[in-house]
Write an enzyme that holds these catalytic residues in place. Structure first.
Site, mmCIF file in Angstrom:
data_model
loop_
_atom_site.group_PDB
_atom_site.id
_atom_site.type_symbol
_atom_site.label_atom_id
_atom_site.label_comp_id
_atom_site.label_asym_id
_atom_site.label_seq_id
_atom_site.Cartn_x
_atom_site.Cartn_y
_atom_site.Cartn_z
ATOM 1 N N ASP A 21 12.942 -29.911 -45.846
ATOM 2 C CA ASP A 21 13.157 -28.593 -45.265
ATOM 3 C C ASP A 21 12.603 -28.615 -43.847
ATOM 4 O O ASP A 21 11.434 -28.950 -43.630
ATOM 5 C CB ASP A 21 12.432 -27.539 -46.106
ATOM 6 C CG ASP A 21 12.790 -26.123 -45.706
ATOM 7 O OD1 ASP A 21 13.780 -25.939 -44.975
ATOM 8 O OD2 ASP A 21 12.080 -25.196 -46.132
ATOM 9 N N ASP A 122 16.312 -24.696 -41.700
ATOM 10 C CA ASP A 122 16.001 -23.297 -41.971
ATOM 11 C C ASP A 122 16.556 -22.383 -40.871
ATOM 12 O O ASP A 122 16.418 -22.683 -39.677
ATOM 13 C CB ASP A 122 14.471 -23.157 -42.051
ATOM 14 C CG ASP A 122 14.017 -21.785 -42.462
ATOM 15 O OD1 ASP A 122 14.161 -21.450 -43.643
ATOM 16 O OD2 ASP A 122 13.512 -21.049 -41.592
ATOM 17 N N GLU A 164 20.964 -23.499 -43.029
ATOM 18 C CA GLU A 164 20.881 -22.156 -43.621
ATOM 19 C C GLU A 164 21.440 -21.173 -42.598
ATOM 20 O O GLU A 164 20.830 -20.934 -41.568
ATOM 21 C CB GLU A 164 19.440 -21.807 -43.973
ATOM 22 C CG GLU A 164 19.311 -20.444 -44.619
ATOM 23 C CD GLU A 164 17.877 -19.940 -44.710
ATOM 24 O OE1 GLU A 164 17.598 -19.082 -45.557
ATOM 25 O OE2 GLU A 164 17.040 -20.394 -43.899
ATOM 26 N N HIS A 238 14.999 -20.351 -53.050
ATOM 27 C CA HIS A 238 13.660 -19.753 -53.032
ATOM 28 C C HIS A 238 13.637 -18.330 -52.483
ATOM 29 O O HIS A 238 12.622 -17.645 -52.580
ATOM 30 C CB HIS A 238 12.722 -20.629 -52.198
ATOM 31 C CG HIS A 238 13.104 -20.684 -50.756
ATOM 32 N ND1 HIS A 238 14.248 -21.305 -50.314
ATOM 33 C CD2 HIS A 238 12.503 -20.181 -49.648
ATOM 34 C CE1 HIS A 238 14.339 -21.176 -49.009
ATOM 35 N NE2 HIS A 238 13.296 -20.499 -48.579
ATOM 36 N N ASP A 239 14.750 -17.867 -51.897
ATOM 37 C CA ASP A 239 14.830 -16.512 -51.354
ATOM 38 C C ASP A 239 15.614 -15.561 -52.253
ATOM 39 O O ASP A 239 15.792 -14.387 -51.898
ATOM 40 C CB ASP A 239 15.514 -16.535 -49.977
ATOM 41 C CG ASP A 239 14.624 -17.105 -48.889
ATOM 42 O OD1 ASP A 239 13.393 -16.935 -48.983
ATOM 43 O OD2 ASP A 239 15.154 -17.724 -47.956
#
Length: 460
Positions: A21, A122, A164, A238-239
């Site tokens: 990440d 990200d 993302e 994770h969101d």
């Protein structure tokens, strides 16, 4: 670092690559770069971030943080505001600064040299921002910056990159993932993720999911990226809340609805992603009070809505449905204390893992885990899944979704019942049934679809 080195080496021995990440839109406010920027306006690191003077004694403009409130925080010592599109502890980097960009590329090449298999980038669609024009996503310099990043870092190696991109459309996704443009391998798009919020509202304002609307979105992305880009396939991260709790059934039909969701997704074209615990059917972790919440986004929403007069029980209901903590509770390995995750105290409670844990999944030949394993095997064996064309099949039923994949004379049909009620539907194959590839019920494939029934068949 020695642990990381060992992980990369041992994974490679097993033909596994570790994708990192990578957060390059912002840093922590505790990062040495930002600390130097705070101490000395003449430091080279000051221009690594985005600063503006006040306008008439107020914030530079009306830009809002993604977590609520102004995106600008004032530093009295400097007489300037810095930009943070997320929390004030996450100051945005200034991607207009070539020196800063070179430092980022140096860092990325450090990890590439160590042997990572690529990066998940990200909120990468924010790096081309123009805050003076109130532009955050998909800014004017975004794709030029990605081409430069590609050229200086991962473009030289056999690496996977996924961005993302909350603001991506199919047209924008083509720009990112067209292999001839030398940007990224693929992106995460979130159009399907926002379908259960009220139109024009924030994600906390809930409405019931329309399965046909969901099917239309997936069909659009399958069709419009075909031959021009590449899809990412996911339900969880994770969101996001746990998908079984969100759009399946986390009680009576937990396993069946989990299998249905997996079967629908895994026969589409693109790269599938499994978020930890998804493969054993982990579900949301409901809370009773805001004191149990760790997530900054949920806590800020709670404060805003309390001040606006919302009822506390309604706010808690929204957090239980959509809060990010739902996906951040530790992985459940077995039924022992703290679910076998730790002998200490985890950052969020593990709760009673009960039958939802890895040990139980491995012991049950009919578990969701083995459905995922079978789906992965099929994706490796059948070129029709990776190469075939896509065509939605009208069903005339609100909860029944179906589609066809076709490749070199073979056809693959997927049918799912996206509800907890039985439905009448049957595909007229017009061809000989070759093989039932997967089915989440032990029954014949016929005109009656039981709750959350799902299957995929191969035709001659």
């Amino acid at each position: 670092m020695s642990d990381m080195d060992t992980l990369i080496i041992e994974a490679k021995k097993r033909n596994i690559r570790i994708i990192m990440d990578l957060v390059v839109n912002h840093t922590s406010s505790e990062h040495p770069w930002f600390q130097s920027a705070l101490q000395d306006p003449n430091s080279k690191f000051h221009d690594f971030y985005v600063w503006r003077k006040s306008i008439d004694g107020d914030v530079p403009n009306e830009l809002q943080s993604n977590f609520g409130g102004s995106a600008w925080t004032f530093v009295p010592k400097l007489g300037e505001y810095y930009l943070h599109l997320h929390a004030k502890e996450q100051p945005d980097l200034n991607w207009e600064n070539p020196m800063m960009r070179q430092e980022i590329y140096r860092m990325m090449n450090y990890w590439i040299k160590k042997g990572v298999g690529g990066f998940r980038l990200d909120v990468i669609d924010l790096i081309g921002k123009d805050p003076d024009q109130l532009i955050t996503k998909n800014g004017p310099t975004l794709h030029a910056l990605l081409k430069e990043m590609n050229q200086h870092t991962f473009g030289k190696d056999d690496l996977v990159t996924v961005g993302e991109t909350w603001g991506a459309t199919p047209e924008i996704a083509q720009l990112y993932s067209d292999e001839n443009r030398n940007e990224l391998s693929m992106v995460f798009q979130f159009e399907h993720i926002n379908l259960d919020k009220q139109a024009g509202k924030r994600k906390w304002d809930l409405k019931k999911l329309d399965p046909q609307e969901l099917h239309q979105v997936f069909s659009k992305w399958q069709t419009e990226l075909a031959g021009k880009g590449w899809n990412s396939l996911f339900w969880n991260n994770h969101d996001l809340p746990r998908i079984i709790s969100r759009w399946g059934d986390d009680h009576e039909y937990r396993i069946l609805s989990g299998k249905m969701l997996a079967i629908y997704l895994y026969f589409l074209q693109g790269t599938p992603y499994i978020y930890q615990g998804e493969e054993i059917g982990m579900i949301n972790y409901p809370i009773q009070s805001i004191d149990e919440v760790d997530d900054i986004e949920s806590r800020r929403m709670y404060d805003e809505r309390i001040q606006s007069g919302y009822k506390e029980k309604d706010i808690i209901a929204s957090i239980n449905a959509k809060g990010r903590d739902n996906a951040r509770h530790p992985m459940q390995w077995d039924a022992s204390k703290e679910a076998g995750f730790t002998t200490g105290i985890p950052w969020l409670p593990t709760g009673d893992s009960g039958e939802i844990n890895v040990a139980a999944a491995l012991d049950d030949p009919n578990s969701l885990f083995y459905t995922y394993k079978r789906l992965i095997q099929l994706r490796k064996e059948l070129p029709i899944i990776t190469e075939g064309t896509f065509k939605p099949i009208p069903t005339g039923k609100a909860a029944v979704l179906a589609y066809m994949r076709e490749y070199k004379g073979e056809k693959l049909i997927v049918v799912v019942n996206f509800s907890n009620k039985s439905e009448q539907f049957f595909v007229d194959y017009n061809q000989q049934l070759k093989k039932i590839l997967i089915h989440n019920y032990k029954k014949e494939v016929n005109h009656v679809l039981l709750p959350y029934e799902a299957y995929a068949v191969l035709l001659h």
